[in-house]
Design a protein around this motif. Sequence first.
Motif, PDB file in Angstrom:
ATOM      1  N   ALA A  14       0.826  -1.197   0.000  1.00 29.81           N
ATOM      2  CA  ALA A  14       0.000   0.000   0.000  1.00 29.81           C
ATOM      3  C   ALA A  14       0.866   1.254   0.000  1.00 29.81           C
ATOM      4  O   ALA A  14       2.035   1.226   0.379  1.00 29.81           O
ATOM      5  CB  ALA A  14      -0.924  -0.005   1.221  1.00 29.81           C
ATOM      6  N   GLU A  15       0.266   2.364  -0.415  1.00 29.40           N
ATOM      7  CA  GLU A  15       0.982   3.642  -0.450  1.00 29.40           C
ATOM      8  C   GLU A  15       1.318   4.105   0.966  1.00 29.40           C
ATOM      9  O   GLU A  15       0.483   4.041   1.874  1.00 29.40           O
ATOM     10  CB  GLU A  15       0.124   4.706  -1.132  1.00 29.40           C
ATOM     11  CG  GLU A  15       0.752   6.090  -1.150  1.00 29.40           C
ATOM     12  CD  GLU A  15      -0.211   7.176  -1.589  1.00 29.40           C
ATOM     13  OE1 GLU A  15       0.264   8.285  -1.915  1.00 29.40           O
ATOM     14  OE2 GLU A  15      -1.430   6.927  -1.604  1.00 29.40           O
ATOM     15  N   THR A  16       2.544   4.576   1.147  1.00 28.38           N
ATOM     16  CA  THR A  16       2.934   5.134   2.442  1.00 28.38           C
ATOM     17  C   THR A  16       2.383   6.550   2.557  1.00 28.38           C
ATOM     18  O   THR A  16       2.699   7.425   1.765  1.00 28.38           O
ATOM     19  CB  THR A  16       4.466   5.158   2.597  1.00 28.38           C
ATOM     20  OG1 THR A  16       4.964   3.816   2.556  1.00 28.38           O
ATOM     21  CG2 THR A  16       4.862   5.794   3.927  1.00 28.38           C
ATOM     22  N   VAL A  17       1.549   6.750   3.557  1.00 24.55           N
ATOM     23  CA  VAL A  17       0.935   8.062   3.779  1.00 24.55           C
ATOM     24  C   VAL A  17       1.806   8.894   4.722  1.00 24.55           C
ATOM     25  O   VAL A  17       2.127  10.046   4.447  1.00 24.55           O
ATOM     26  CB  VAL A  17      -0.494   7.898   4.348  1.00 24.55           C
ATOM     27  CG1 VAL A  17      -1.108   9.262   4.655  1.00 24.55           C
ATOM     28  CG2 VAL A  17      -1.373   7.133   3.374  1.00 24.55           C
ATOM     29  N   GLY A  72      15.501  14.480  12.866  1.00 21.69           N
ATOM     30  CA  GLY A  72      14.606  13.639  12.084  1.00 21.69           C
ATOM     31  C   GLY A  72      13.690  14.441  11.186  1.00 21.69           C
ATOM     32  O   GLY A  72      13.725  15.680  11.152  1.00 21.69           O
ATOM     33  N   GLU A  73      12.840  13.739  10.437  1.00 23.26           N
ATOM     34  CA  GLU A  73      11.910  14.400   9.542  1.00 23.26           C
ATOM     35  C   GLU A  73      10.601  13.619   9.470  1.00 23.26           C
ATOM     36  O   GLU A  73      10.546  12.422   9.771  1.00 23.26           O
ATOM     37  CB  GLU A  73      12.498  14.547   8.133  1.00 23.26           C
ATOM     38  CG  GLU A  73      12.720  13.236   7.401  1.00 23.26           C
ATOM     39  CD  GLU A  73      13.220  13.448   5.982  1.00 23.26           C
ATOM     40  OE1 GLU A  73      13.707  14.560   5.671  1.00 23.26           O
ATOM     41  OE2 GLU A  73      13.126  12.502   5.178  1.00 23.26           O
ATOM     42  N   ASP A  78       5.409  11.350   0.820  1.00 24.36           N
ATOM     43  CA  ASP A  78       6.754  11.585   0.323  1.00 24.36           C
ATOM     44  C   ASP A  78       7.154  13.053   0.255  1.00 24.36           C
ATOM     45  O   ASP A  78       8.153  13.396  -0.362  1.00 24.36           O
ATOM     46  CB  ASP A  78       6.953  10.930  -1.053  1.00 24.36           C
ATOM     47  CG  ASP A  78       8.417  10.569  -1.312  1.00 24.36           C
ATOM     48  OD1 ASP A  78       9.114  10.220  -0.330  1.00 24.36           O
ATOM     49  OD2 ASP A  78       8.865  10.652  -2.464  1.00 24.36           O
ATOM     50  N   LYS A  79       6.406  13.939   0.905  1.00 25.50           N
ATOM     51  CA  LYS A  79       6.790  15.342   0.992  1.00 25.50           C
ATOM     52  C   LYS A  79       7.008  15.707   2.452  1.00 25.50           C
ATOM     53  O   LYS A  79       6.188  15.383   3.307  1.00 25.50           O
ATOM     54  CB  LYS A  79       5.708  16.238   0.381  1.00 25.50           C
ATOM     55  CG  LYS A  79       5.560  16.074  -1.127  1.00 25.50           C
ATOM     56  CD  LYS A  79       4.545  17.060  -1.687  1.00 25.50           C
ATOM     57  CE  LYS A  79       4.429  16.937  -3.201  1.00 25.50           C
ATOM     58  NZ  LYS A  79       3.436  17.882  -3.772  1.00 25.50           N
ATOM     59  N   ASP A  90      -3.284  21.795   6.018  1.00 24.88           N
ATOM     60  CA  ASP A  90      -3.493  22.092   4.608  1.00 24.88           C
ATOM     61  C   ASP A  90      -2.896  21.000   3.718  1.00 24.88           C
ATOM     62  O   ASP A  90      -3.435  20.689   2.656  1.00 24.88           O
ATOM     63  CB  ASP A  90      -2.863  23.450   4.267  1.00 24.88           C
ATOM     64  CG  ASP A  90      -3.264  23.946   2.888  1.00 24.88           C
ATOM     65  OD1 ASP A  90      -4.474  23.948   2.591  1.00 24.88           O
ATOM     66  OD2 ASP A  90      -2.377  24.308   2.100  1.00 24.88           O
ATOM     67  N   ALA A  91      -1.798  20.385   4.169  1.00 18.38           N
ATOM     68  CA  ALA A  91      -1.150  19.334   3.384  1.00 18.38           C
ATOM     69  C   ALA A  91      -1.976  18.060   3.347  1.00 18.38           C
ATOM     70  O   ALA A  91      -1.857  17.256   2.418  1.00 18.38           O
ATOM     71  CB  ALA A  91       0.241  19.044   3.953  1.00 18.38           C
TER      72      ALA A  91
END
Length: 311
Positions: A14-17, A72-73, A78-79, A90-91
């Motif tokens: 699955a897509e990593t959110v 860390g981040e 992926d943003k 908002d993201a």
Amino acid sequence: MTTTTTDTPAATTAETVLDARGVTMRFGGLTAVKNVDLTVRSGEIVGLIGPNGAGKTTFFNCLTGLYIPTEGEVRYKDKVLPPKSYKVTDAGVARTFQNIRLFNNMTVLENVLVGRHTRTKVGLWAALLRLPSFGREEAASREKAMELLEFIGLAHKAEHLARNLPYGEQRKLEIARALASDPGLILLDEPTAGMNPQETRATEELIFAIRDQGIAVLVIEHDMRFIFNLCDRVACLVQGEKLIEGTAAEVQGDERVIAAYLGEPFEGAPGAEEVAEVEAAEAHSEAAHDEAAADAEATDSTTSSTDGEDR
């Protein structure tokens, strides 16, 4: 501290959110969160557990822009997320809080409309002049808000003041307000705190329904039965470090998790004084954040008043 992580084959496709990497948060010389990695994928409900002082809410605050991680981040689809809470919303990331933060003197509908503001695009002049574009957007926002109230079962109380709702319904309303921003990921901080078994079961069904709409969920909770019934994966924090991550069966059967909740020491476990220091640092930081927000609101109000006098 040894960390165990297990993914199911279906989850890995699955897509990593959400992708948090090496998140560390220090308050002066105290480390509340240390080098925590966590992913949440689309279609998943992931739980975050740990004893008091484990750093769960601090970690949530790092994910949602209330705190800027020391190291860390945090990435959403992926943003890298910006270090401002309103920009994180908002993201596409929304959250609720451990302590209910509704606008008590506003109606149920108005509370949901507040959560919708990040998705409204009409400018100031269109609103002031009541242009047709403003009317259309306002009508669309009300329609969306009513759909959400129908979804959580509160449409019949749309015009009630939020303060007059029973506790369980206030919790639901806070979730609806978060959903109003059309998130791809929602973070729930102890959504069943203070609820009776019937309300807890209703909240569980609501979270499943949110997941079924394609929204990924990350939830903090102290009710172990609730969390293990609800979640696809569970991560346990102890003294700000991830002790284990895996299925409900793997986590609840881990001797270190059992020891942490029973208050029994294990290798590398923090002492009571360390836990108390971190809790105090978190509380101080929360108070400082609330004070800064209040000062900013007062400044904005003063500026607006001055601008009005100049005009």
